[in-house]
Scaffold this motif. Structure first.
Motif, short mmCIF file in Angstrom:
data_model
loop_
_atom_site.label_atom_id
_atom_site.label_comp_id
_atom_site.label_asym_id
_atom_site.label_seq_id
_atom_site.Cartn_x
_atom_site.Cartn_y
_atom_site.Cartn_z
N ASP A 36 0.82 -1.20 0.00
CA ASP A 36 0.00 0.00 0.00
C ASP A 36 0.86 1.26 0.00
OD1 ASP A 36 -2.42 -1.41 0.13
OD2 ASP A 36 -2.24 -1.60 2.30
N THR A 39 1.56 7.07 1.68
CA THR A 39 0.68 8.24 1.68
C THR A 39 -0.16 8.21 0.42
OG1 THR A 39 2.29 9.56 2.93
CG2 THR A 39 0.60 10.76 1.71
N SER A 40 -1.47 8.24 0.58
CA SER A 40 -2.34 8.15 -0.60
C SER A 40 -3.08 9.43 -0.91
CB SER A 40 -3.36 7.02 -0.41
OG SER A 40 -4.17 7.25 0.71
N ALA A 54 -3.73 10.94 4.43
CA ALA A 54 -4.19 9.55 4.46
C ALA A 54 -2.98 8.64 4.36
CB ALA A 54 -5.15 9.28 3.32
N GLN A 55 -2.81 7.75 5.33
CA GLN A 55 -1.63 6.90 5.40
C GLN A 55 -2.02 5.45 5.62
OE1 GLN A 55 0.45 8.86 8.67
NE2 GLN A 55 1.77 9.94 7.23
N ALA A 56 -1.15 4.55 5.17
CA ALA A 56 -1.34 3.12 5.40
C ALA A 56 -0.55 2.73 6.64
CB ALA A 56 -0.85 2.32 4.19
N GLN A 57 -1.28 2.39 7.69
CA GLN A 57 -0.63 1.99 8.94
C GLN A 57 -0.07 0.58 8.82
OE1 GLN A 57 -3.29 2.13 12.29
NE2 GLN A 57 -1.68 2.82 13.67
N SER A 59 0.52 -2.45 5.78
CA SER A 59 0.46 -2.73 4.35
C SER A 59 -0.20 -4.08 4.13
CB SER A 59 1.87 -2.72 3.74
OG SER A 59 1.81 -2.71 2.34
N SER A 64 -5.16 2.92 2.69
CA SER A 64 -4.89 3.81 3.82
C SER A 64 -5.97 3.65 4.88
CB SER A 64 -4.84 5.26 3.34
OG SER A 64 -3.78 5.46 2.43
N ASN A 65 -5.55 3.37 6.09
CA ASN A 65 -6.51 3.15 7.17
C ASN A 65 -6.36 4.16 8.31
OD1 ASN A 65 -4.09 2.27 8.17
ND2 ASN A 65 -4.72 0.15 8.52
N SER A 88 -10.98 1.19 4.75
CA SER A 88 -9.90 2.14 4.48
C SER A 88 -10.51 3.46 4.03
CB SER A 88 -8.95 1.59 3.41
OG SER A 88 -9.63 1.37 2.19
#
Length: 678
Positions: A36, A39-40, A54-57, A59, A64-65, A88
């Motif tokens: 993931d 940063t999305s 928005a970030q992926a905590q 993968s 991004s959750n 997400s």
């Protein structure tokens, strides 16, 4: 590291925007391409004090959750918001200077677009006063919807933000709501973002469509389908008066209707309208709903309109200032040359040559904005741009483990098919070497109708190129993006002329010297998985191997399980595209022609696939057994849907796929070694 970049109308070059790993292309691990995005999305608050990120905590393939809220000046964490397990971030918006709106989604298949799960949240910048504005009762119902087990649950869920003034004291928004019960009209609700109080604002006369608000937040335009017949429907209402049916302006469009309203123009009377040019491409028009006359705003006879760019306006009605097309690389077409956003995009385009620049958000005074820069080699870099100083401050990278300098460029190519039709596509050659006599992977896009390959970062293509393979993507007839006439050439031609275009693409690459004719494999997912087996059947001797990923192999089986056929519009689409001739469908189904396959085959599928049911793969494997054909042990994941989502499964998928390619067309293998492998 923080890097300040000064912008001017003329720039010699830009230094690398950030520090990434210096691994060689072949040394980049598989997971780096597919995990993931770190940063999305990044958006600045209207007053410029905060950045929402928005970030992926984790993968895990779900996206991004987490939303992190940072102070713009020192980038310190001020607050945050975590998504519920399994969900997400779909999108988020600043409702005012202190409160953020967040819509969540679920992802049920790697090739499926993530689906809104019906929930809309609100939270303050410090993480306080978080609440569910819509969708508290939807968990069970949405899971049933997305697994296609039930379509008669009368539950409303959030679909789209229709009106959001984003003034300092704003507390009310307008959203569109979709009713899960089949063929029920869409609605608009007004919501208090602090209390969650809702009020019905409007009910559409159409289903499964869009509602449009004017600059005052009044719903006066709707589009969608007739719930009974499945035919397109559009209706308009003046500021005072009755609704007027505009459905006849759509006419008979493609099965996937693209024409119709795009929203109100600044005068709240005329309508932005997507329409067909004389050559059937998609253009943008000004529609007068009173007399149904249309004036062209943008037309291109050879390529569809790809997207519109709106002005900066917060309080004044927004208007379209430019449009984009993608004939090869993205092209910007200016409609309002005096607009400040257009001027800035031109300046940014010169500062980031060869890349695509997008302004994701701006402050109320247009002094600060977030800029996203992407390309075929760059998954994305975010900058904070200061319009007063003309400087861009680097913020984040979407995939910091991927070094753009180690990625391979996509070349736009074109060639003529055997019947004289001009076809377009992309060729990606591995870095280093002369770019001649290479092992080639023909990568066939899915869909097929309405979809196309485009210029941009493609992790799959970059992985293949990093391992020494040339990758060819072709927008065969039936693909989207080149007008309705081009797309309709593919209707009822899955196994015939659409396949001829793919074979012609391979022969073109061989004739140009790019590809070694003895080292060509075909690969694709969904429709591309179908083509990966159908093309070797139709063209024996052209390929050395084939990979079908969640592919459709029995057209008669798929007809009974197609996931859109539970609605009137879905039934209409399926009939228009495929018909009901079982004999003809069997003639172009790989399952019934397995004895003609003369190449090693690798089948990949998931047990939870509701779009292309797993029985397709099971029947195909049984047919190969019956025909006495050898094939690679299939890769089956019982919990995966239409495309693998979880990162470990993706890593296994591409690791095994690369080993399969290496076995039969390996980039470093000699001709004698390849003969021994066979």
């Amino acid at each position: 590291m923080t890097r300040i970049i000064a912008l001017s109308l003329v720039m010699a070059a830009l230094a690398p925007v950030c520090v990434r790993g210096d691994a060689s292309p072949s040394g980049i691990p598989v997971q780096a391409f597919f995990k993931d995005a770190a940063t999305s999305e990044v958006k600045i608050s209207p007053d410029g004090k905060y950045l929402a990120v928005a970030q992926a905590q984790d993968s895990d393939g779900l996206g991004s959750n987490l939303i992190a809220i940072l102070s713009t000046g020192d980038r310190k964490l001020k607050g945050g918001f975590s998504m519920q397990p399994g969900s997400s971030v779909n999108d988020f918006w600043w409702a005012n200077d202190e409160r953020l709106l967040v819509a969540s989604q679920v992802k049920v298949g790697g090739l499926d677009r993530p689906e809104l799960d019906g929930k809309l949240f609100a939270v303050n910048v410090d993480g306080s006063k978080s609440m569910v504005l819509m969708g508290t009762e939807l968990q069970t119902a949405t899971q049933e919807k997305f697994s296609h087990l039930q379509h008669n649950t009368e539950v409303r869920y959030f679909r789209e933000l229709l009106y959001n003034p984003a003034a300092p004291d704003s507390r009310t928004i307008l959203v569109s709501v979709f009713n899960m019960q089949d063929d029920q009209p869409d609605q608009a609700y007004s919501i208090d973002i602090y209390t969650g109080t809702t009020r019905l604002a409007a009910t559409s006369s159409a289903v499964d469509g869009n509602l449009f608000a004017d600059s005052k937040g009044q719903i006066r335009l709707v589009s969608g389908d007739n719930g009974r017949t499945g035919t397109p429907k559009v209706a308009y209402r003046p500021p005072s008066g009755d609704w007027k049916d505009l459905s006849n302006l759509i006419g008979k469009d493609t099965a996937y209707v693209l024409t119709g309203p795009a929203g109100f123009m600044p005068d709240d009377r005329h309508i932005y309208w997507y329409g067909r040019t004389a050559s059937s491409t998609l253009g943008l028009y000004q529609l007068d709903p009173d007399d149904s006359t249309k004036q062209p705003l943008f037309e291109d006879p050879g390529i569809d309109l790809e997207g519109t760019i709106l002005s900066f306006d917060y309080f004044r009605p927004e208007h379209v200032v430019a449009v984009e097309t993608v004939p090869g690389m993205p092209e910007l077409h200016v409609l309002d040359k005096d607009d400040p956003k257009v001027k800035l995009l031109a300046q940014l385009g010169q500062a980031f040559p060869g890349q695509h620049v997008q302004i994701t958000s701006n402050t109320r005074d247009d002094a600060l904005m977030v800029v996203l820069v992407t390309s075929d080699k760059n998954p994305g870099d975010y900058y904070l741009f200061n319009a007063k100083t003309s400087k861009a401050d680097y913020l984040f990278s979407a995939k910091p483990d991927v070094d753009p300098d180690s990625m391979a460029p996509m070349q736009a190519v074109s060639f003529t098919a055997r019947d004289g039709l001009l076809l377009h596509g992309y060729l990606t050659l591995p870095l280093g070497g002369a770019g001649k006599g290479l092992p080639l992977i023909l990568d066939v896009h899915g869909g097929p109708y309405g979809y196309r390959d485009e210029w941009g970062f493609d992790p799959e293509v970059q992985l293949f190129a990093s391992r020494g393979y040339a990758v060819l993507q072709v927008n065969y007839r039936g693909s989207g993006g080149y007008g309705l006439q081009f797309e309709s050439l593919g209707y009822h031609n899955w196994g015939t002329t659409m396949q001829d275009d793919l074979a012609d693409a391979v022969r073109w690459a061989v004739k140009q010297g790019y590809a070694d004719p003895k080292r060509v494999c075909i690969y694709g997912a969904s429709y591309g998985g179908y083509a990966a087996l159908q093309n070797p059947i139709r063209y024996p001797g052209l390929y050395q191997c084939a990979v079908g990923y969640v592919g459709l192999y029995d057209m008669t089986l798929q007809k009974e399980h197609e996931d859109v056929r539970h609605t009137a519009s879905g039934k209409r689409i399926y009939q228009e595209l495929f018909g009901d001739d079982a004999v003809a469908l069997k003639a172009i189904s790989p399952v019934y022609n397995a004895d003609k396959l003369d190449v090693p085959v690798f089948i990949i599928y998931g047990g939870a696939d509701k779009k292309v049911v797993p029985e397709n793969a099971k029947e195909m494997l049984a047919a190969l057994d019956k025909a006495g054909k050898k094939y690679e042990p299939p890769l089956y994941e019982p919990d995966e849907g239409h495309g693998f989502v979880t990162l470990p499964h993706q890593v296994e998928l591409y690791t095994r796929m690369l080993a399969f390619f290496d076995k039969y067309i390996g980039p470093d293998a000699t001709e004698s070694e390849l003969a021994m492998k066979h």
